[in-house]
Design a protein around this motif. Structure first.
Motif, PDB file in Angstrom:
ATOM      1  N   LEU A  14       0.814  -1.206   0.000  1.00  0.00           N
ATOM      2  CA  LEU A  14       0.000   0.000   0.000  1.00  0.00           C
ATOM      3  C   LEU A  14       0.852   1.262   0.000  1.00  0.00           C
ATOM      4  O   LEU A  14       0.430   2.296  -0.504  1.00  0.00           O
ATOM      5  CB  LEU A  14      -0.915   0.011   1.224  1.00  0.00           C
ATOM      6  N   PRO A 402      -7.711  -6.064   6.534  1.00  0.00           N
ATOM      7  CA  PRO A 402      -7.105  -5.583   5.286  1.00  0.00           C
ATOM      8  C   PRO A 402      -7.913  -4.467   4.632  1.00  0.00           C
ATOM      9  O   PRO A 402      -7.343  -3.532   4.066  1.00  0.00           O
ATOM     10  CB  PRO A 402      -7.071  -6.838   4.408  1.00  0.00           C
ATOM     11  N   PHE A 405      -7.072  -1.210   6.156  1.00  0.00           N
ATOM     12  CA  PHE A 405      -5.804  -0.722   5.611  1.00  0.00           C
ATOM     13  C   PHE A 405      -6.066   0.047   4.314  1.00  0.00           C
ATOM     14  O   PHE A 405      -5.559   1.154   4.114  1.00  0.00           O
ATOM     15  CB  PHE A 405      -4.858  -1.887   5.322  1.00  0.00           C
ATOM     16  N   ASP A 406      -6.851  -0.558   3.425  1.00  0.00           N
ATOM     17  CA  ASP A 406      -7.176   0.087   2.150  1.00  0.00           C
ATOM     18  C   ASP A 406      -7.842   1.436   2.380  1.00  0.00           C
ATOM     19  O   ASP A 406      -7.491   2.440   1.751  1.00  0.00           O
ATOM     20  CB  ASP A 406      -8.120  -0.792   1.319  1.00  0.00           C
ATOM     21  N   ARG A 442      -1.092  -4.564   3.219  1.00  0.00           N
ATOM     22  CA  ARG A 442      -2.469  -4.617   3.715  1.00  0.00           C
ATOM     23  C   ARG A 442      -2.668  -5.824   4.629  1.00  0.00           C
ATOM     24  O   ARG A 442      -2.264  -6.955   4.309  1.00  0.00           O
ATOM     25  CB  ARG A 442      -3.480  -4.616   2.571  1.00  0.00           C
TER      26      ARG A 442
END
Length: 655
Positions: A14, A402, A405-406, A442
């Motif tokens: 990321l 995850p 995270f995005d 992520r």
């Protein structure tokens, strides 16, 4: 630098630091000072755990700790185990002296609240206020080793009380004012404080809560208190026993202008913090002066890249270890932002980001629960706030999915460090977290922290990769607790962390380490599900559930059935009912995105999910209620009344 979307799908990357990030980092500078290279990090990390004397001595020097270091760094016990290790045995220092340092004209503390009101204190003003509180406490007879307890909101007075207490070499312990009387007594009552400093009201989500009755009850129930110092008007308090009561202004009504610092041994007690208490009486965990300071300085400066002039924030109450972690930011020359109130208001879901923008916050600390609230409110931080100074968002308290995270990189900022952290109250720090020289992947925690010999072991005691196991630490570290307060404290400490594997700290987290040296946390072992004997982390199910728009909240636990365990999922639905079609969709999503083993056998609709004050779901309490067993400590739950809804749950109709 930002990573292109296509490459994220392929590699999970990321963000990764450019050369400027790496070269200008404290971590790179520290490596140079010890004559090594920070990259590859795996080599540098191995040196830090292979040569602990060299590493921790170098941290002392790099952070410029005020005090006497002494010649020796580490003395191990005769049996070679972790418990009983002595760090800097000839070292002397004062915690507050190391925090109240630096340019007197710089901003040291910013206090803000729900109304948008704020005040700023320079270091000179903070030192002067601490001096007056110190003189007041000394006049009350507070001396080295005495306990002072705070039942305080996250405001300047609580911080000053903490610093004044520790400046005297005394021990600070705290409990959040939104606990009920029994919850407070179950915690600070164990350590018999000489002085209690108490807020008499607090504000949350637009409402004012008067807690004079609670404070009166607490003082009646506890032994050993000589003085109650109130923050606010003490009119209306009542006691059936003799107790000296004074207000905060009276405590600080003296001519002191500069604090005096009592230096104590490195291993002297500093804080007493408390475990969540969801499985029994909260453990009173005693932390040392030097261990706390050097651990926080290492994490702040080397892993978080905190520098003089930075502004640190963490959304927390005064009882959580992250409050104490934030306070230590003063020792690195940073200003700290204290916020008193709700994280999300009905008319302003982005109030914290407004303060982050206005006060030019560089390090923003939060929790997955808060990220989830922002996501469900569709609050696009980067569209509403100018955050050019923001270099890092950090998260602790539970695993980060995850998808979260995005979201952080899509809707907060795309060029910064996002660091998920995991450690705990027991170590007042982190085993795994981020760094300024690592890429961010992520769903994965970036690295093991320097000086912490972290591993993941299976049931045979073998280190495993890409396999779930127990998170452990195999070598001693300075911020290990001194003991648990109270009778048989050493034995209880031993039984909690070393009984499973003698000589190895078993932390209680279900984890996985990868060939890239990253770590994934799946949740606490004591809430791990075991359908068919296979261990499953609850975080794996929450990750899927959190992506379904109609679901407001959820909790999952295991129900014993015929020698096995069934997964039970309880949902809070935003609107409408839980029909068979929705239940089928949920099961299909979990089967596809987790595995068939993760699919819940029973799905119920409920009105509320129990949480701790720090936003953690209390799976163990729900399981106990459903099984007809007592909940051993309701004081840690912010909404304990909702547990009544789970009584007889297993007899109800489910989808």
């Amino acid at each position: 630098m930002m990573i292109k979307p296509n490459s994220v799908k392929e590699s999970g990357l990321l963000w990764e630091p450019n050369d400027t990030w790496v070269l200008n980092s404290n971590l790179t500078e520290f490596a140079k000072q010890v004559g090594k290279s920070a990259l590859p990090y795996e080599h540098f990390y191995r040196w830090s755990i292979a040569k602990p004397e060299e590493f921790w001595s170098a941290v002392w020097d790099f952070a410029d700790i005020i005090g006497e270091k002494g010649e020796e760094v580490l003395i191990r016990p005769i049996d070679g185990g972790m418990q009983g290790t002595s760090w800097f045995p000839n070292g002397y220092l004062n915690f507050a002296e190391n925090l109240l340092r630096g340019d007197e004209k710089r901003t040291a503390v910013i206090e803000a609240d729900e109304n948008g009101d704020y005040r700023c204190l320079t270091m000179e003003q903070l030192r002067s206020t601490v001096a007056k509180a110190q003189a007041g406490l000394r006049a009350l007879g507070v001396r080295t080793g005495d306990r002072v307890a705070g039942i305080v909101t996250n405001r300047v007075e609580g911080l000053v009380a903490l610093l004044a207490t520790t400046s005297l070499g005394a021990v600070w312990t705290t409990c959040s004012p939104d606990f009920g009387p029994q919850g407070i007594v179950d915690r600070i009552g164990q350590v018999k404080p000489k002085v209690v400093v108490a807020s008499l009201d607090y504000h949350y989500n637009g409402k004012k809560f008067d807690i004079k009755d609670n404070i009166s009850t607490v003082c009646e129930m506890m032994d050993g208190i000589s003085t109650l110092v109130t923050i606010g008007d003490s009119f209306g308090l009542y006691f059936n026993k003799s107790l000296h009561v004074m207000n905060w202004k009276e405590l600080c009504q003296n001519d002191a202008s500069s604090p005096q610092f009592v230096r104590v041994s490195f291993g002297a007690p500093l804080y007493i913090l408390y475990s969540s208490g969801t499985t029994g009486m909260p453990k009173a965990i005693v932390h040392s002066v030097g261990g706390t300071l050097i651990q926080h300085l290492k994490e702040h400066q080397l892993h978080c890249d905190v520098k003089p002039g930075d502004v640190m924030f963490w959304y927390t109450n005064t009882a959580w270890m992250m409050y104490h972690w934030l306070v230590s930011g003063l020792a690195s020359g940073a200003a700290i932002l204290l916020y008193d109130g709700a994280a999300v208001l009905k008319d302003d879901p982005g109030i914290l980001w407004g303060f982050a923008e206005g006060f030019r916050v560089t390090h923003f600390g939060t929790s997955p629960k808060y990220l989830e609230l922002l996501m469900k409110n569709s609050y696009q931080v980067n569209q509403k706030h100018e955050l050019s100074r923001l270099r890092s968002v950090l998260s602790a308290g539970a695993p980060v999915s995850p998808e979260q995270f995005d979201w952080v990189y899509d809707y907060i900022k795309n060029d910064m460090i996002f660091a998920s952290c995991s450690g705990g109250t027991e170590i007042i720090g982190c085993f795994v977290m981020g760094s300024p020289i690592h890429p961010v992947k992520r769903g994965e925690i970036t690295c093991k922290t320097l000086g912490m010999a972290v591993d993941v072991l299976d049931d045979r005691g073998a280190s495993v990769l890409h396999q779930k196991g127990d998170l452990v630490c195999t070598q001693p570290f300075p911020s290990m607790p001194i003991t648990f307060w109270g009778e048989c404290g050493d034995e209880r400490y031993q039984d909690t962390y070393f009984a499973a594997r003698p000589g190895i700290w078993t932390h209680g987290d279900l984890a996985e380490q990868t060939i890239d040296e990253t770590v994934i946390i799946y949740g606490r072992v004591d809430t791990t599900l075991k359908p068919g004997g296979v261990r499953i982390g609850t975080a794996e199910i929450y990750r899927v559930i959190d992506q379904i728009p109609r679901i407001q909240d959820s909790i999952v636990f295991g129900l014993p059935v015929d020698g096995d365990e069934e997964i039970v999922l309880c949902l809070v639905i935003k609107e409408g009912n839980l029909g068979s079609e929705m239940a089928d969709t949920i099961r299909k999503e979990i089967r596809a995105k987790a595995s068939p083993r993760h699919v819940p056998h029973r799905i119920y609709c409920v009105n509320e999910v129990p949480n701790t004050l720090n936003g953690k779901k209390v799976e163990g309490a729900v399981r106990s209620v459903v099984l007809g067993k007592p909940v051993k400590n309701k004081g840690s739950i912010i909404n304990p009344n909702c547990l009544e809804e789970y009584v007889g749950l297993s007899e109800r109709e489910y989808k």
